[in-house]
Design a protein around this motif. Structure first.
Motif, PDB file in Angstrom:
ATOM      1  N   THR A  54       0.857  -1.177   0.000  1.00 19.52           N
ATOM      2  CA  THR A  54       0.000   0.000   0.000  1.00 19.52           C
ATOM      3  C   THR A  54       0.895   1.229   0.000  1.00 19.52           C
ATOM      4  O   THR A  54       2.106   1.120   0.214  1.00 19.52           O
ATOM      5  CB  THR A  54      -0.924   0.020   1.226  1.00 19.52           C
ATOM      6  OG1 THR A  54      -0.135  -0.094   2.419  1.00 19.52           O
ATOM      7  CG2 THR A  54      -1.942  -1.117   1.173  1.00 19.52           C
ATOM      8  N   CYS A  72      -0.883   4.535  -4.578  1.00 16.92           N
ATOM      9  CA  CYS A  72      -2.023   3.675  -4.270  1.00 16.92           C
ATOM     10  C   CYS A  72      -2.813   3.503  -5.575  1.00 16.92           C
ATOM     11  O   CYS A  72      -2.480   4.098  -6.593  1.00 16.92           O
ATOM     12  CB  CYS A  72      -2.900   4.289  -3.177  1.00 16.92           C
ATOM     13  SG  CYS A  72      -3.496   5.949  -3.556  1.00 16.92           S
ATOM     14  N   GLY A 123      -8.788   0.547  -0.284  1.00 16.75           N
ATOM     15  CA  GLY A 123      -7.599  -0.092   0.260  1.00 16.75           C
ATOM     16  C   GLY A 123      -6.876  -0.987  -0.718  1.00 16.75           C
ATOM     17  O   GLY A 123      -6.086  -1.849  -0.320  1.00 16.75           O
ATOM     18  N   ILE A 161      -4.461  -2.661  -3.691  1.00 15.23           N
ATOM     19  CA  ILE A 161      -3.016  -2.849  -3.711  1.00 15.23           C
ATOM     20  C   ILE A 161      -2.316  -1.698  -4.422  1.00 15.23           C
ATOM     21  O   ILE A 161      -2.824  -1.151  -5.401  1.00 15.23           O
ATOM     22  CB  ILE A 161      -2.666  -4.203  -4.366  1.00 15.23           C
ATOM     23  CG1 ILE A 161      -1.215  -4.581  -4.080  1.00 15.23           C
ATOM     24  CG2 ILE A 161      -2.970  -4.201  -5.870  1.00 15.23           C
ATOM     25  CD1 ILE A 161      -0.902  -6.047  -4.372  1.00 15.23           C
ATOM     26  N   GLY A 162      -1.144  -1.318  -3.919  1.00 14.81           N
ATOM     27  CA  GLY A 162      -0.390  -0.197  -4.482  1.00 14.81           C
ATOM     28  C   GLY A 162       0.642  -0.645  -5.499  1.00 14.81           C
ATOM     29  O   GLY A 162       0.601  -1.769  -6.015  1.00 14.81           O
ATOM     30  N   ASP A 220      -7.212  -8.380  -4.480  1.00 17.97           N
ATOM     31  CA  ASP A 220      -6.767  -7.006  -4.771  1.00 17.97           C
ATOM     32  C   ASP A 220      -6.177  -6.896  -6.170  1.00 17.97           C
ATOM     33  O   ASP A 220      -6.442  -5.931  -6.898  1.00 17.97           O
ATOM     34  CB  ASP A 220      -5.725  -6.558  -3.743  1.00 17.97           C
ATOM     35  CG  ASP A 220      -6.336  -6.171  -2.411  1.00 17.97           C
ATOM     36  OD1 ASP A 220      -7.572  -6.089  -2.332  1.00 17.97           O
ATOM     37  OD2 ASP A 220      -5.570  -5.952  -1.454  1.00 17.97           O
TER      38      ASP A 220
END
Length: 463
Positions: free
Chosen positions: A123, A259, A269, A271-272, A326
């Motif tokens: 993240t 992000c 939220g 995944i980055g 994600d």
């Protein structure tokens, strides 16, 4: 031509891909039936809201539902063995052990990078801290970090604790603030600071786009100037990725983190990602990092050897196996980008969309420019740069005057009015509302309708 007719003309010129996204409705938002309001009689409970909040959380691509459900099915059908024998592999789905790899070329295109320079992981702040652990290597004479005053608090916490981990105090942080009476930094002030203090600066790390004002920093010029003085340069691209046309490789950026739940629409939220320039991989010895088994040589990963042999490139900075849900959510959104024409076409529309929104706002009788911003009557001004090349999709509106009583405060009253009538934006207390029309799913007519309601909100406030 009226501004409303102009919206219709621009909507014919620039396509809007609303059909690819799931929109909240008046009903799903728990709002009052708009048909019962005199000001919104053409809408019903099933009408989509005007969603101008992609700078905070992007809308869900409809394709994400199938993408996530496929992985839930795989989990149910084969459990752990889906890591290597995905039950729908013949349909083009990826074994979990390599689930993030198809995302890499899609991300590389979005940020202007080579594939080996990009990784899908972590993240935003986790990634920023991880990269700083590698790239912030202070010495006796070069130990400072340069970034903007009023950066997003998480960035400040990361920078502060990085210098403290190395035995320095807050004096090792150089925070640049706008000039008195101004809201955004001038590039020349950043360059002057680098010129004057560069020999003591270890890392320069600004936001690509400033979260509060929407200012888009001149990444290329700042990076070049910092490199001349021997500084390492990193960027927090939370509000820039998927918003503007980045060229990280060409601009010679050392590292970047982002992000994906804002303009990349990967979900709350989500995944980055990271970028590390390829020229930094050519050293014979690998750069120390926060390491984990997913960054190790994939051919021996499951042999559990006590030998760290990092994968060449950004993938070697990964630490743990990523969340499958994600990753496929991000992949479905990035594939939607291609259906919308790609980042370059979207950026072209975004400039026109934000310029039209700016024109609507400046035509409001409640708008004041900087010279008249001390007016005692309720009003707003725009604190985002007016140059389209110095901003992304976001316009930040500063409301005045300010009252301590939230029932009387201009911004909070306006925000409540807009929200109750289906204009979904966000506020930054005490006095700012951010509007962010996203080119893939917002139209020029969305902007027209939203500003019309903004003016009605002021009229009600005056009453």
């Amino acid at each position: 031509m009226s501004l409303q007719d102009k919206a219709k003309q621009l909507d014919e010129q620039f396509p809007t891909h609303k059909e690819l996204f799931a929109f909240p409705t008046f009903e799903s938002m728990g709002l009052k039936d708009p048909a019962q309001r005199a000001d919104s009689s053409k809408k019903t409970l099933l009408s989509p809201v005007n969603y101008l909040c992609g700078n905070s959380l992007g809308l869900m691509p409809k394709s994400t539902v199938e993408a996530v459900n496929n992985e839930l099915k795989a989990w149910a059908m084969r459990g752990v063995e889906s890591h290597f024998r995905h039950p729908m592999e013949s349909d083009g789905l990826t074994n979990w052990v390599n689930i993030d790899l198809p995302v890499i070329p899609l991300l590389a295109e979005i940020v202007g990078a080579k594939e080996q320079e990009v990784a899908c992981m972590g993240t935003l702040t986790m990634n920023l801290n991880s990269l700083l652990c590698s790239f912030y290597q202070p010495t006796g004479s070069r130990y400072k970090i340069l970034f903007e005053k009023h950066a997003f608090p998480s960035d400040y916490y990361a920078m502060l604790n990085q210098v403290k981990l190395h035995g320095y105090n807050e004096e090792a942080l150089i925070q640049l603030a706008p000039r008195k009476g101004e809201f955004f930094l001038k590039t020349e002030d950043i360059l002057e600071t680098i010129e004057n203090e560069g020999e003591s600066i270890a890392v320069v790390c600004f936001s690509g786009i400033q979260y509060y004002t929407g200012q888009y920093f001149d990444i290329a010029r700042i990076t070049e100037a910092a490199h001349v003085k021997g500084c390492v340069v990193g960027w927090d691209l939370a509000h820039a990725v998927g918003n503007v046309d980045l060229q990280l490789h060409e601009w010679n950026v050392d590292f970047a983190a982002w992000c994906s739940y804002k303009y990349l629409n990967s979900g709350p939220g989500g995944i980055g990602g990271i970028f590390v320039h390829e020229r930094l991989f050519h050293d014979q010895q690998w750069k120390p990092r926060l390491a984990g088994w997913w960054g190790n040589n994939s051919s021996v990963r499951f042999k559990m050897l006590e030998q760290f042999d990092p994968i060449p490139g950004a993938l070697g900075f990964r630490q743990s196996n990523p969340s499958v849900i994600d990753v496929v959510s991000l992949r479905s959104s990035l594939e939607t980008y291609k259906k919308c024409g790609g980042i370059k076409a979207l950026r072209e529309k975004s400039k026109a969309l934000t310029k039209y929104l700016e024109t609507l706002l400046e035509n409001s009788i409640y708008y004041r420019d900087a010279e008249h911003s001390l007016d005692a009557k309720p009003h707003f001004n725009i604190i985002t740069p007016s140059n389209p090349d110095s901003r992304g999709a976001q316009l930040s509106l500063l409301f005045a005057p300010h009252y301590q009583d939230s029932q009387k405060n201009v911004m909070q009253s306006i925000f409540k009015f807009l929200n109750e009538r289906g204009v979904i934006c966000d506020d930054r207390k005490p006095d700012v509302i951010r509007l962010a029309p996203v080119p893939s799913y917002n139209s020029f007519s969305d902007c027209y309708d939203s500003v019309k309601l903004l003016n009605e909100a002021f009229e009600q406030y005056a009453d």
